[in-house]
Design an enzyme around this catalytic site. Sequence first.
Site, PDB file in Angstrom:
ATOM      1  N   CYS A  32       0.826  -1.202   0.000  1.00  9.95           N
ATOM      2  CA  CYS A  32       0.000   0.000   0.000  1.00  9.95           C
ATOM      3  C   CYS A  32       0.863   1.256   0.000  1.00  9.95           C
ATOM      4  O   CYS A  32       2.079   1.214   0.197  1.00  9.95           O
ATOM      5  CB  CYS A  32      -0.900   0.030   1.236  1.00  9.95           C
ATOM      6  SG  CYS A  32      -1.649  -1.563   1.663  1.00  9.95           S
TER       7      CYS A  32
ATOM      8  N   SER B 239      -4.026  -5.489  -2.997  1.00  4.87           N
ATOM      9  CA  SER B 239      -4.626  -6.550  -2.189  1.00  4.87           C
ATOM     10  C   SER B 239      -3.686  -7.739  -2.095  1.00  4.87           C
ATOM     11  O   SER B 239      -3.340  -8.356  -3.102  1.00  4.87           O
ATOM     12  CB  SER B 239      -5.960  -6.993  -2.795  1.00  4.87           C
ATOM     13  OG  SER B 239      -6.877  -5.931  -2.815  1.00  4.87           O
ATOM     14  N   ILE B 240      -3.264  -8.065  -0.863  1.00  3.03           N
ATOM     15  CA  ILE B 240      -2.399  -9.216  -0.625  1.00  3.03           C
ATOM     16  C   ILE B 240      -3.219 -10.403  -0.141  1.00  3.03           C
ATOM     17  O   ILE B 240      -3.069 -11.522  -0.599  1.00  3.03           O
ATOM     18  CB  ILE B 240      -1.313  -8.871   0.413  1.00  3.03           C
ATOM     19  CG1 ILE B 240      -0.421  -7.750  -0.134  1.00  3.03           C
ATOM     20  CG2 ILE B 240      -0.469 -10.080   0.756  1.00  3.03           C
ATOM     21  CD1 ILE B 240       0.294  -8.087  -1.403  1.00  3.03           C
TER      22      ILE B 240
ATOM     23  N   ASN C  40       0.568   1.022   5.883  1.00  2.00           N
ATOM     24  CA  ASN C  40       1.355   0.402   4.818  1.00  2.00           C
ATOM     25  C   ASN C  40       2.227  -0.674   5.445  1.00  2.00           C
ATOM     26  O   ASN C  40       3.082  -0.369   6.273  1.00  2.00           O
ATOM     27  CB  ASN C  40       2.224   1.469   4.134  1.00  2.00           C
ATOM     28  CG  ASN C  40       3.208   0.876   3.139  1.00  2.00           C
ATOM     29  OD1 ASN C  40       3.004  -0.212   2.621  1.00  2.00           O
ATOM     30  ND2 ASN C  40       4.280   1.608   2.874  1.00  2.00           N
TER      31      ASN C  40
END
Length: 646
Positions: free
Chosen positions: A2, A51-52, A74
């Site tokens: 992010c 998106s992880i 982040n």
Amino acid sequence: MCGFIGMVSNNPDSLLQQPLKEMMNVITHRGPNDSGVYEEDHVRLGFQRLSIVDIEGGHQPMGYFYGRYNIVFNGEIYNAPELREELRANGARFDTHSDTEVILALYHYEGKACVNRLKGMFSFMIWDRIERRLFGARDPFGIKPLFYRTLRDNTIVFASEKKSLFYINEPTYIDGEGAFHYMTFQYIPEPNTATSQIKKVPPGHSFVWNLEEEFKISAYWRPEFLPTETIGKKVVNFLLAPIKKKELLAEKERFLTDIRDTLTESVKRHMRSDVPVGAFLSGGIDSSAIVALARQFHPSLNTFTAEFKREGYSEGDVAEETAKALDVNHTRVTISVEDVMKEFPKIVWHMDEPVADPAAIPLYFVAKEASKHVTVVLSGEGADELFGGYNIYREPQSLLPFKAIPNACKPFIRGLAEQLPVGMKGRSFFIRGCTDIEDRFVGNAKIFTDSEKGKILIPGCPEWKTNDITQQIYKNTSHYDDVTKMQYIDLHTWLRGDILVKADKMTMAHSLELRVPFLDRDVFDVASQLPLRGKIHGRQTKVWLREALTEVVPAHVLHRKKLGFPVPIRHWLKDEMYDWARNWIMESQTEHLFNKAACLELLENHRVGKIDASRKIWTILTYMIWHSQYMENNHLTERNYLHQII
């Protein structure tokens, strides 16, 4: 992964003047899947997300406790599942499975002490609507970046990438002292940057802002090693009062077990993901250890290696052999000099700051390839700083005979050695042996000496010295041996200013998340207690790390000489890159910073073979290209800038 923007101010009108949308757009590579904004009178938060883990409720900015707290975050918190269960047992409620909500709940229950409970990489900011307070923090080692810029009206703007802060409608100026130190280190040591108006939140620090008080940054964690005796005392103690061999072996076995178990657990935590995971694999022990351990939890692991089209500058064959031994899916990326000349301006743009480490080049290209196959990659950064892996760390043992020479005699011996012709055998050895570690070692990179800078740099201040940076750090190392002092210096300079910067920026350039299992506080706790013999022995580095991984890492890797990411700039700048480099120097609008005639002379002397000035030239070129992008252009978007120059 992010990226975010955060703004706070006593004056709501001041916030509205800041171009939040443009600041977010320029970092979409950090989060191309989702975006969000939170705004009220004294705060504006913007967020870009990659998106992880595909879970409901991961959208940011995220609120908690009836909207009292709002966060932009982040990073990844690897112990989030355990923290969630603990918090739930204490009455916390959760609407998502995201680690973002865990941070919010932890802050609600524990306040700013929450940062000491987090295992992972992070930079975040939490706005408390009731207290009208902003709290934020950066992870202990500085894996994730966080820049800030202070404006009028107690206004502060934060950003995951520095380029966002150039959109603020106020002038930005070069930091002359930053340029001076850059010429030594090949990066600007934190918390400063290349521009005087923009700073970095240091690793292991948190901060608080509210309407009534000034912005305050304070340390919540500092890396500390176990106090050690000097090398000379260790020799004396060994001769006069030898420890039983049985006790030494027992201590060693305890450490080997702790290293193996702690690193394995760290890799396991770092493997948590619902998206494809891969790993970078070179020819060395660090990445090989990560891959070997990761494969235990993910047998179908994908690995990636970069190499160059020049003999002697490739670890591809060794990496291929390692990949076969570990039975993982392997991809080799071959880089040409034409690729580098085309892409290097883009590399510099993504770096945000002038960072002249040539190893950024293979990292950029291998990340580009990896992003086609996986979303997350593991890497071995941090092992050398923690376990004593750099070859320069062997120097204190080679200089051990000088410990017997009275300090009063050393200046005389050094003076004699300096009269010898440069390059004469033994000259450097005597100079180094008669120079204290505090004056001899400033970190892994030392590009220009202070006297050399006087010929290249136009601005100057006679009070600026390279040691201005390291002497403050050395003040905390009087109880360490010389090897540990060197590790401590590198943890506070090289690791955070070079290694982790290029790791984050080169992977995020391709929307790829990089995770570094060695840089885990549990792993550091073990490494920080190692005795000297567990780090350096003779010509071997990372001694006990190697032994701990004997049954995990293939034999052909365990005792192989460290190469790193060798990049053939020495050859390129003589041949294929000569005209390219000369044009950059000629066209750069940096006459107020650099003596261009001296720069061109340096390039020519390198071309004809008088000296190897490749690292010096690369340092100059990197700064000039950065300057052309960030100080000479009005449009900082990647598309607009690259369209102009490529």
